[in-house]
Enzyme design. Structure first.
Site, PDB file in Angstrom:
ATOM      1  N   GLY A  67       0.807  -1.218   0.000  1.00  0.00           N
ATOM      2  CA  GLY A  67       0.000   0.000   0.000  1.00  0.00           C
ATOM      3  C   GLY A  67       0.841   1.269   0.000  1.00  0.00           C
ATOM      4  N   HIS A 125      11.736   1.223  -0.234  1.00  0.00           N
ATOM      5  CA  HIS A 125      11.387  -0.181  -0.008  1.00  0.00           C
ATOM      6  C   HIS A 125      12.566  -0.889   0.661  1.00  0.00           C
ATOM      7  CE1 HIS A 125       7.590  -0.262  -2.037  1.00  0.00           C
ATOM      8  NE2 HIS A 125       8.037  -0.259  -3.268  1.00  0.00           N
ATOM      9  N   SER A 155      -0.728  -9.864  -4.486  1.00  0.00           N
ATOM     10  CA  SER A 155      -0.557  -8.576  -5.158  1.00  0.00           C
ATOM     11  C   SER A 155       0.758  -8.567  -5.948  1.00  0.00           C
ATOM     12  CB  SER A 155      -0.568  -7.454  -4.109  1.00  0.00           C
ATOM     13  OG  SER A 155      -0.436  -6.210  -4.731  1.00  0.00           O
ATOM     14  N   TYR A 211      -1.526  -2.564   6.342  1.00  0.00           N
ATOM     15  CA  TYR A 211      -2.522  -2.213   5.321  1.00  0.00           C
ATOM     16  C   TYR A 211      -3.941  -2.438   5.868  1.00  0.00           C
ATOM     17  CZ  TYR A 211      -4.766  -2.478   0.665  1.00  0.00           C
ATOM     18  OH  TYR A 211      -5.555  -2.287  -0.443  1.00  0.00           O
ATOM     19  N   ARG A 283      -4.999  -2.189  -8.363  1.00  0.00           N
ATOM     20  CA  ARG A 283      -5.584  -3.427  -8.884  1.00  0.00           C
ATOM     21  C   ARG A 283      -6.959  -3.668  -8.259  1.00  0.00           C
ATOM     22  NH1 ARG A 283      -5.840  -8.947  -7.699  1.00  0.00           N
ATOM     23  NH2 ARG A 283      -5.006  -8.510  -5.635  1.00  0.00           N
ATOM     24  N   LYS A 284      -6.951  -4.015  -6.971  1.00  0.00           N
ATOM     25  CA  LYS A 284      -8.215  -4.358  -6.314  1.00  0.00           C
ATOM     26  C   LYS A 284      -8.360  -3.613  -4.984  1.00  0.00           C
ATOM     27  CE  LYS A 284     -10.750  -8.663  -6.579  1.00  0.00           C
ATOM     28  NZ  LYS A 284     -10.615 -10.116  -6.627  1.00  0.00           N
ATOM     29  N   GLY A 285      -7.262  -3.523  -4.268  1.00  0.00           N
ATOM     30  CA  GLY A 285      -7.284  -2.774  -3.014  1.00  0.00           C
ATOM     31  C   GLY A 285      -8.160  -3.391  -1.936  1.00  0.00           C
TER      32      GLY A 285
HETATM   33  P1  PAP Z   1       4.636  -0.841  -4.790  1.00  0.00           P
HETATM   34  O1  PAP Z   1       4.986  -2.071  -4.036  1.00  0.00           O
HETATM   35  O2  PAP Z   1       4.905  -0.989  -6.264  1.00  0.00           O
HETATM   36  O3  PAP Z   1       5.251   0.387  -4.199  1.00  0.00           O
HETATM   37  P2  PAP Z   1       2.041  -0.609  -3.513  1.00  0.00           P
HETATM   38  O4  PAP Z   1       1.286   0.660  -3.643  1.00  0.00           O
HETATM   39  O5  PAP Z   1       2.728  -0.883  -2.217  1.00  0.00           O
HETATM   40  O6  PAP Z   1       3.039  -0.694  -4.739  1.00  0.00           O
HETATM   41  O7  PAP Z   1       1.070  -1.820  -3.738  1.00  0.00           O
HETATM   42  C1  PAP Z   1      -0.023  -1.822  -4.582  1.00  0.00           C
HETATM   43  C2  PAP Z   1      -1.201  -2.401  -3.803  1.00  0.00           C
HETATM   44  O8  PAP Z   1      -1.804  -1.348  -3.046  1.00  0.00           O
HETATM   45  C3  PAP Z   1      -2.265  -2.953  -4.707  1.00  0.00           C
HETATM   46  O9  PAP Z   1      -2.906  -4.019  -4.004  1.00  0.00           O
HETATM   47  P3  PAP Z   1      -3.727  -5.177  -4.734  1.00  0.00           P
HETATM   48  O10 PAP Z   1      -2.850  -5.764  -5.786  1.00  0.00           O
HETATM   49  O11 PAP Z   1      -4.045  -6.175  -3.661  1.00  0.00           O
HETATM   50  O12 PAP Z   1      -4.962  -4.550  -5.286  1.00  0.00           O
HETATM   51  C4  PAP Z   1      -3.153  -1.733  -4.893  1.00  0.00           C
HETATM   52  O13 PAP Z   1      -4.437  -2.025  -5.369  1.00  0.00           O
HETATM   53  C5  PAP Z   1      -3.174  -1.196  -3.481  1.00  0.00           C
HETATM   54  N1  PAP Z   1      -3.547   0.219  -3.419  1.00  0.00           N
HETATM   55  C6  PAP Z   1      -3.046   1.237  -4.151  1.00  0.00           C
HETATM   56  N2  PAP Z   1      -3.646   2.396  -3.827  1.00  0.00           N
HETATM   57  C7  PAP Z   1      -4.558   2.103  -2.878  1.00  0.00           C
HETATM   58  C8  PAP Z   1      -5.519   2.880  -2.151  1.00  0.00           C
HETATM   59  N3  PAP Z   1      -5.650   4.176  -2.353  1.00  0.00           N
HETATM   60  N4  PAP Z   1      -6.285   2.241  -1.250  1.00  0.00           N
HETATM   61  C9  PAP Z   1      -6.170   0.918  -1.039  1.00  0.00           C
HETATM   62  N5  PAP Z   1      -5.294   0.128  -1.689  1.00  0.00           N
HETATM   63  C10 PAP Z   1      -4.501   0.709  -2.603  1.00  0.00           C
END
Ligand code: PAP
Length: 317
Positions: A67, A125, A155, A211, A283-285
């Site tokens: 996140g 990171h 993810s 998260y 993606r899904k969040g």
């Molecule tokens: P990174 O590792 O490349 O820095 P990062 O943002 O940590 O990326 O991870 C992306 C995840 O955060 C995704 O999760 P998912 O694959 O399970 O869906 C992404 O959807 C989620 N994410 C990004 N923005 C938000 C948000 N505003 N609220 C909730 N989840 C989010």
């Protein structure tokens, strides 16, 4: 099939031979007990020696796919709310990953960081052990964000297949590598534990977040974050609902639907190998999406691994 350890080969780096691994979208190199993308190693090697932490730095440290994008949006919006409104915030024109620079890479080159005025809002990171020890000794504030490992893994798997240009990487192979600790910025358990211990040692300067916590009570986290960043919400702001507005603005649907995040380039990775589209960061969040991808056996194996690695630390998932 994922490679087994016997196929790990040695490469030349200045002064040392470092093991590499070819199973992810780009090769990984083992540096100081962590697997980093090989094309980033030389930049990250410089961070420990040449990045100069300042006492008033705020570092958003995250394990990947926990996140980061969300935390960057929240922390940036909270800490710049006296300068920007929701109508002119840079988050409308830049992906959140760009708005807060990564220490040492992707626009956060060390000379650029040195030129930034204080207080700096930075991100990484990297595990704590690959940052300069001065981060702890000068007392930088750190917000660490991690995620339930099964969801972080799922993810990661989706993301890796989005950014890769070769054959798709199977869930089984990704699972084996992830559970062996061979994943970008892995082993994930050591990454989590380093910051967990630091948060116990420096509770007023290191905020440890998950998260799932943000998902379940974003408003509470935003308030906690504002206080931690030294800019608590005033009574007037509370009355006018500023914290709620920040939560709404930084929510998954709101950010994902901004033009800049629908069509823009997210982050250009070093070496020109990966051009990450901003949309792939949204993606899904959801919490618990692992259940749609992992078998019962996989989930149990990962749960056992996690229990074993975190035993006695006080950290649980
Ligand atoms: P990174 O590792 O490349 O820095 P990062 O943002 O940590 O990326 O991870 C992306 C995840 O955060 C995704 O999760 P998912 O694959 O399970 O869906 C992404 O959807 C989620 N994410 C990004 N923005 C938000 C948000 N505003 N609220 C909730 N989840 C989010």
């Amino acid at each position: 099939m994922a490679q087994d350890q016997s196929v790990v080969k040695e490469i030349d780096q200045p002064g040392q031979d470092l093991p590499t691994w070819d199973g992810w979208s780009t090769p990984l190199t083992l540096y100081n007990s962590y697997w980093l993308r090989s094309h980033t190693v030389s930049k990250f090697m410089l961070v420990r020696d040449r990045f100069k932490p300042r006492r008033d730095d705020i570092i958003l440290a995250t394990h990947p796919k926990s996140g980061t994008t969300w935390l960057k949006s929240l922390a940036f919006t909270v800490s710049t709310r006296s300068r920007f409104t929701f109508d002119n915030t840079p988050l409308l024109t830049s992906n959140p990953q760009r708005v807060v620079p990564f220490i040492g890479v992707m626009g956060g080159d060390l000379d650029n960081l040195e030129a930034l005025p204080s207080p700096r809002l930075l991100s990484t990171h990297l595990p704590l052990s690959l940052l300069p020890p001065a981060v702890s000794t000068v007392g930088c504030r750190v917000v660490y964000l991690c995620r339930e490992p099964k969801d972080a893994f799922v993810s990661r798997w989706h993301f890796e297949n989005k950014i890769g240009t070769g054959a798709p990487i199977s869930l089984d192979d990704t699972f084996r590598m992830f559970c062996q600790g061979i994943s970008p910025f892995g082993p994930f358990w050591d990454h989590y534990l380093e910051y967990w211990k630091e948060s116990l040692a420096r509770p007023h300067e290191v905020m440890f977040l998950r998260y799932e916590e943000i998902v379940s009570d974003p408003l509470m986290v935003v308030r906690k974050l504002a206080t931690f960043l030294g800019v608590p919400f005033t009574e007037e702001e509370e009355e006018s609902g500023v914290a709620e507005q920040i939560v709404r603005f930084c929510s998954f649907d709101s950010l994902r639907n901004l033009d800049v995040n629908k069509t823009g380039a997210g982050v250009e990775r070093a070496g020109g190998k990966i051009l990450l589209e901003a949309a792939s960061l949204f993606r899904k969040g959801k919490v618990g999406d692992w259940v749609n991808h992992m078998s019962k056996d996989m989930a149990e194996a990962m749960d056992h691994l996690v229990e074993d690695k975190f035993k006695g630390s006080g950290l649980e998932f």
